[in-house]
Design a protein around this motif. Structure first.
Motif, PDB file in Angstrom:
ATOM      1  N   LEU A   1      22.275  -2.390  10.440  1.00 26.33           N
ATOM      2  CA  LEU A   1      21.526  -2.526  11.680  1.00 26.33           C
ATOM      3  C   LEU A   1      22.303  -3.312  12.726  1.00 26.33           C
ATOM      4  N   ALA A   2      22.967  -4.373  12.315  1.00 23.32           N
ATOM      5  CA  ALA A   2      23.756  -5.172  13.257  1.00 23.32           C
ATOM      6  C   ALA A   2      24.930  -4.372  13.799  1.00 23.32           C
ATOM      7  N   ALA A   3      25.599  -3.622  12.946  1.00 26.18           N
ATOM      8  CA  ALA A   3      26.739  -2.817  13.397  1.00 26.18           C
ATOM      9  C   ALA A   3      26.294  -1.720  14.349  1.00 26.18           C
TER      10      ALA A   3
ATOM     11  N   VAL B   1      31.367  -7.537  19.475  1.00 23.12           N
ATOM     12  CA  VAL B   1      31.558  -7.932  18.078  1.00 23.12           C
ATOM     13  C   VAL B   1      32.142  -6.729  17.347  1.00 23.12           C
ATOM     14  N   PRO B   2      33.250  -6.912  16.633  1.00 21.28           N
ATOM     15  CA  PRO B   2      33.847  -5.764  15.944  1.00 21.28           C
ATOM     16  C   PRO B   2      32.950  -5.250  14.813  1.00 21.28           C
ATOM     17  N   ARG B   3      32.633  -3.980  14.848  1.00 22.60           N
ATOM     18  CA  ARG B   3      31.779  -3.378  13.823  1.00 22.60           C
ATOM     19  C   ARG B   3      32.402  -3.481  12.439  1.00 22.60           C
TER      20      ARG B   3
ATOM     21  N   THR C   1      24.596 -15.539  13.299  1.00 20.35           N
ATOM     22  CA  THR C   1      23.370 -14.999  13.864  1.00 20.35           C
ATOM     23  C   THR C   1      23.419 -13.495  14.036  1.00 20.35           C
ATOM     24  N   VAL C   2      24.601 -12.894  13.991  1.00 22.57           N
ATOM     25  CA  VAL C   2      24.716 -11.456  14.217  1.00 22.57           C
ATOM     26  C   VAL C   2      24.007 -10.675  13.120  1.00 22.57           C
ATOM     27  N   VAL C   3      24.360 -10.916  11.877  1.00 17.30           N
ATOM     28  CA  VAL C   3      23.715 -10.232  10.758  1.00 17.30           C
ATOM     29  C   VAL C   3      22.410 -10.928  10.386  1.00 17.30           C
ATOM     30  N   GLY C   4      22.377 -12.234  10.535  1.00 21.28           N
ATOM     31  CA  GLY C   4      21.182 -12.998  10.184  1.00 21.28           C
ATOM     32  C   GLY C   4      19.956 -12.601  10.979  1.00 21.28           C
ATOM     33  N   ALA C   5      20.148 -12.086  12.186  1.00 17.70           N
ATOM     34  CA  ALA C   5      19.023 -11.667  13.008  1.00 17.70           C
ATOM     35  C   ALA C   5      18.284 -10.477  12.397  1.00 17.70           C
TER      36      ALA C   5
END
Length: 61
Positions: A26-28, A36-38, A50-54
């Motif tokens: 989902l973050a990617a 942010v590099p996928r 916080t990128v994946v944690g969200a």
């Protein structure tokens, strides 16, 4: 690139759980390539931030 269902945690080497795999996908999908590099998201370099944690535990930011 390794499929996420076979991916291992970069710190411990343990298989990643289903929630973390889903959060990475989902973050990617959400973040633009320039911000942010996928590849970094999918490989696990952003798991503690916080990128994946969200996207964990049903939170969508």
């Amino acid at each position: 690139m390794t499929p996420l269902r076979l991916a291992r945690d970069i710190a411990t080497g343990a298989p990643i759980d289903r929630d973390t795999r889903r959060a990475r996908l989902l973050a990617a999908r959400r973040y633009a390539i320039n911000s942010v590099p996928r590849r970094g998201i999918l490989s696990g370099h952003w798991d503690a931030g916080t990128v994946v944690g969200a996207f964990r535990d049903g939170k969508a930011g």
